[in-house]
Design a protein around this motif. Structure first.
Motif, PDB file in Angstrom:
ATOM      1  N   GLU A 348       0.519  -1.073   0.119  1.00  0.00           N
ATOM      2  CA  GLU A 348      -0.249   0.030  -0.100  1.00  0.00           C
ATOM      3  C   GLU A 348       0.109   1.429   0.041  1.00  0.00           C
ATOM      4  N   TRP A 349       1.710   0.887   0.622  1.00  0.00           N
ATOM      5  CA  TRP A 349       3.254   2.517   0.718  1.00  0.00           C
ATOM      6  C   TRP A 349       4.083   2.645  -0.699  1.00  0.00           C
ATOM      7  N   GLU A 350       4.186   1.797  -1.256  1.00  0.00           N
ATOM      8  CA  GLU A 350       4.701   2.043  -2.500  1.00  0.00           C
ATOM      9  C   GLU A 350       3.577   1.781  -3.801  1.00  0.00           C
ATOM     10  N   SER A 351       2.279   1.715  -3.536  1.00  0.00           N
ATOM     11  CA  SER A 351       2.175   2.164  -4.608  1.00  0.00           C
ATOM     12  C   SER A 351       0.919   3.751  -4.711  1.00  0.00           C
ATOM     13  N   THR A 352       0.890   3.508  -3.119  1.00  0.00           N
ATOM     14  CA  THR A 352      -0.288   4.824  -2.601  1.00  0.00           C
ATOM     15  C   THR A 352       0.696   6.253  -2.554  1.00  0.00           C
ATOM     16  N   GLU A 381      12.323   3.974   5.001  1.00  0.00           N
ATOM     17  CA  GLU A 381      12.483   2.444   5.209  1.00  0.00           C
ATOM     18  C   GLU A 381      11.081   1.841   4.243  1.00  0.00           C
ATOM     19  N   HIS A 382      10.371   2.376   3.667  1.00  0.00           N
ATOM     20  CA  HIS A 382       9.616   2.894   2.517  1.00  0.00           C
ATOM     21  C   HIS A 382       9.572   2.568   1.560  1.00  0.00           C
ATOM     22  N   ARG A 386      15.614   1.721  -5.818  1.00  0.00           N
ATOM     23  CA  ARG A 386      16.301   2.714  -7.018  1.00  0.00           C
ATOM     24  C   ARG A 386      15.511   3.277  -7.487  1.00  0.00           C
ATOM     25  N   THR A 387      14.194   3.971  -6.373  1.00  0.00           N
ATOM     26  CA  THR A 387      13.727   5.239  -6.590  1.00  0.00           C
ATOM     27  C   THR A 387      14.358   5.922  -5.849  1.00  0.00           C
ATOM     28  N   VAL A 388      14.981   5.958  -4.863  1.00  0.00           N
ATOM     29  CA  VAL A 388      15.651   6.855  -4.603  1.00  0.00           C
ATOM     30  C   VAL A 388      16.804   7.194  -4.983  1.00  0.00           C
TER      31      VAL A 388
END
Length: 730
Positions: A348-352, A381-382, A386-388
């Motif tokens: 949910e964290w990754e999608s929202t 932590e969430h 790669r996103t960072v």
């Protein structure tokens, strides 16, 4: 169960295409529909499917058709949202948003009082719309007609006998008796005069009675006779009087649902609760001003524990995210977002949340940027690595060059949080470039924090980058006029002592630390002593296993014991003892600068000839105000550093940026003065062989003296540590 699934799937396959797949069946009480969990075939999104089997319930087919027609046309936030419908000769399907029967929660007793009030408020609002705005009678208001969504909201369905009084033949008058368990839920006047008796009653009377039965069953469980409705032991006290008026046996005394709603919304009424106010505000958040928004957010933080978790996730969170990105909600709203996000799963964290964070880092709003940097510990932590590295870091580093000091400072601090999610090339390349600039920032606090940052990320730097960057950075900070910057440099040196070899410890670090021993500030002197002890212990450890001498072994006569050692020995008298040899070297250097030092080098093309050097005055070697420019001869270690792709060291400059004064010019020797004096006087010629040597001969020998002086000066200059790091810091 499996047979039913197969039958449903077979019926769908024979009929028109239906874009939804059937899942598990959900049990329903007092309903003509079979409820299934489903998914949309196109994107796999969740849904619910209401199915009616025509062959199994032919007598109730008019109810199903009336519900299908009304469901398609009735649009209200409190009504279960329809996605698609399908009607065949054998089945009727209605695909809706994913819902769960309210009866499940009632049977388990899983509803608290605040949640029940919120749900009754929603149903009352929807029923007011049905009775007054749509001029219709629902006629089937009961627990089995109410469903809860994934956000915890209560939604209304059960439109089997929904009828508008404007219709020629309202379905409720004809088919009301076909409803499951209709006798138990029917109002007293229906029991006395039938469903046709509603024609002479107000539009709200039967729905008001059913609203009362709904309240009773939610708080007390199911009832069997109308006599039980007079018991109000579990109904909240503020709601008791309105409830009694809803269940009046005299229809003319019965309270309309719209009046019930208005009484509850009064100040300190049973519908005046934080959860209901929050729900109302969220629905209209886009038109609220800043003062109202701030007050709402404060109340939301204070009362968050009273709200259902699903309500926050599915209802409040999406609206807050819209406000942050598009409605100018700002950091205050995003702080509530993070508060809610703590209860989300990783998926949910990754999608929202993650997509919103990435977009906010590219926002030009400095307040948002500072808030994101301050709250990185709560988010890191969430956030996937790669996103960072690919999306957040390129936007984050723009803060190093921001004109606002607070942005630069928070950007430096944030490096400690994201460092483990950056690539080696980013750390040893782009990051070091930016830190080199901030260590020379005009703000002393930023310079200090940069030093602290370098000390803490030392273990993440490349092996070839680490020693030079840290030595240059920390020794520069030791000369900073800001006392805390110097103190941070000393502490960082002590913490990273293991990063330096014995040469760096002795030639770079210890000399720089020694200056701190006589600093004007006591805290610097104390810390310098502590750091000095650390490095002395470090040097002692590194040199513990070094050999006693690097000289080749000799026999009793001072002759090397091996041919190789003899060949490598210099062509000069070998001293009999170390002390006499050292004393000789020092006295020789101080007494006569003309002594040969080093090896004679073959002249290179373009170099001055011996005659040119002889004719040049001694000041040509070293004049006040000038210095000899010599290209540095790169050592193998430095050459390796220069070709390392991961290192970007030039930005760190020299350990000592202060220009060194040129060495004093050497004094002419007495022998040279005598030669020059004879050269300027005319003398009678002497017999051949006894006269003074020609000037060319003197010039031929003179370069040896000048060459020797020049070499001696070079040795003395190199001995003070000129590492050829004269690179502009800026």
């Amino acid at each position: 169960m499996e047979f039913l699934k197969s039958a449903v799937a077979s019926a769908v396959s024979r009929g028109p295409a239906f874009g939804y797949s059937f899942g598990d069946r959900v049990d329903l009480d007092d309903s003509i529909w079979a409820l299934h969990n489903g998914t949309k075939k196109d994107d796999g999104s969740k849904c619910s499917i209401f199915a009616f089997d025509v062959n199994a319930n032919k007598s109730r087919l008019p109810l199903a058709k009336n519900a299908l027609r009304k469901w398609r046309t009735l649009r209200h936030p409190g009504v279960v949202r329809v996605l698609d419908t399908l009607e065949t000769d054998t089945n009727i399907y209605v695909a809706t948003e994913r819902v769960v029967p309210l009866g499940w929660h009632v049977k388990r007793g899983a509803l608290n009082t605040e949640t029940i009030k919120w749900g009754l408020y929603t149903i009352s609002t929807t029923m007011r719309f049905v009775n007054e705005d749509a001029s219709s009678i629902h006629g089937n208001l009961r627990v089995s007609s109410v469903y809860t969504t994934e956000s915890g909201e209560w939604k209304l369905a059960g439109f089997e006998v929904l009828s508008s009084l404007k219709e020629e033949d309202p379905a409720i008058y004809t088919y009301g008796g076909l409803l499951p368990d209709s006798t138990r839920y029917a109002a007293p006047e229906i029991g006395r005069g039938g469903w046709d008796g509603l024609k002479n009653q107000a539009i709200h009377v039967t729905d008001s009675w059913n609203m009362g039965t709904l309240i009773y069953e939610i708080f007390n469980g199911y009832f069997s006779t109308a006599d039980q409705l007079s018991q109000t032991k579990s109904i909240p006290a503020p709601m008791t009087t309105p409830y009694k008026r809803l269940t009046q046996t005299n229809p003319k005394m019965r309270l309309p649902i719209s009046h019930f709603l208005e009484q509850g919304k009064r100040s300190n009424g049973f519908f005046d609760t934080p959860l209901i106010r929050c729900s109302e505000f969220i629905e209209n958040m886009g038109v609220k001003d800043d003062r109202e928004r701030e007050e709402f957010l404060q109340n939301l933080e204070d009362t968050k524990d009273q709200f259902p978790e699903e309500f926050f996730k599915a209802k409040v969170l999406p609206e807050l995210l819209k406000s942050v990105e598009y409605g100018g909600g700002g950091p205050k709203v995003f702080s509530v977002v993070l508060m809610i996000a703590e209860k989300l799963s990783e998926d949910e964290w990754e999608s929202t949340i993650t997509p919103c964070v990435v977009r906010l880092f590219s926002s030009p709003d400095r307040a948002i940027r500072v808030f994101l940097l301050d709250n990185l510990p709560r988010m890191i932590e969430h956030l996937p690595k790669r996103t960072v590295s690919d999306h957040i870091f390129p936007q984050l580093v723009t803060g190093f060059s921001d004109v606002a000091p607070i942005v630069r400072e928070q950007t430096v601090k944030s490096i400690l949080i994201i460092i483990d999610k950056l690539s080696d090339r980013q750390i040893n390349g782009d990051l070091l470039k930016y830190l080199a600039k901030t260590q020379n920032d005009e703000q002393p606090g930023i310079r200090t924090n940069t030093t602290i940052c370098l000390g803490k990320i030392a273990k993440n730097l490349g092996q070839h980058t680490r020693a030079k960057v840290l030595a240059a950075a920390f020794t520069r900070s030791l000369r900073d006029p800001f006392v805390h910057a110097r103190n941070a440099a000393l502490m960082a040196l002590a913490a990273t002592a293991e990063c330096f070899d014995e040469t760096d410890c002795a030639t770079k670090c210890l000399p720089a630390i020694c200056v701190g021993l006589i600093d004007k500030e006591k805290i610097i002197r104390i810390q310098a002593q502590k750091t000095m002890d650390v490095f002395l212990a470090r040097v002692k450890t590194l040199t513990a296993n070094m050999p006693d001498t690097a000289l080749p072994p000799v026999d009793s006569n001072g002759v090397p014991t091996s041919a190789a050692a003899a060949a490598a020995a210099p062509r000069m008298g070998t001293p009999q003892s170390d002390a006499s040899w050292a004393g000789w070297a020092i006295s020789s250097f101080t007494k006569k600068l003309g002594t040969v030092a080093g090896e004679i080098q073959t002249p290179t093309p373009g170099a001055p000839t011996p005659a040119e050097e002889t004719l040049s005055p001694p000041q040509a070697i070293s004049r006040p105000g000038s210095s000899i420019q010599r290209p540095p001869a790169p050592t193998p270690e430095k050459s390796k550093l220069m070709i390392d792709d991961d290192d970007d060291l030039d930005a760190w400059g020299d350990m000592d940026d202060t220009p060194k004064p040129p060495p004093p010019p050497p004094q002419p020797e007495e022998e040279e003065d005598v030669i020059n004096s004879f050269a300027n006087k005319s003398k009678p010629s002497l017999p051949k062989g006894l006269g003074k040597k020609p000037a060319a001969a003197v010039a031929a020998k003179k370069p040896v003296v000048r060459k020797t002086v020049k070499k001696a000066v070079k040795v003395e200059d190199d001995a003070w540590g000129n590492d050829n790091w004269d690179v502009d810091w800026k």
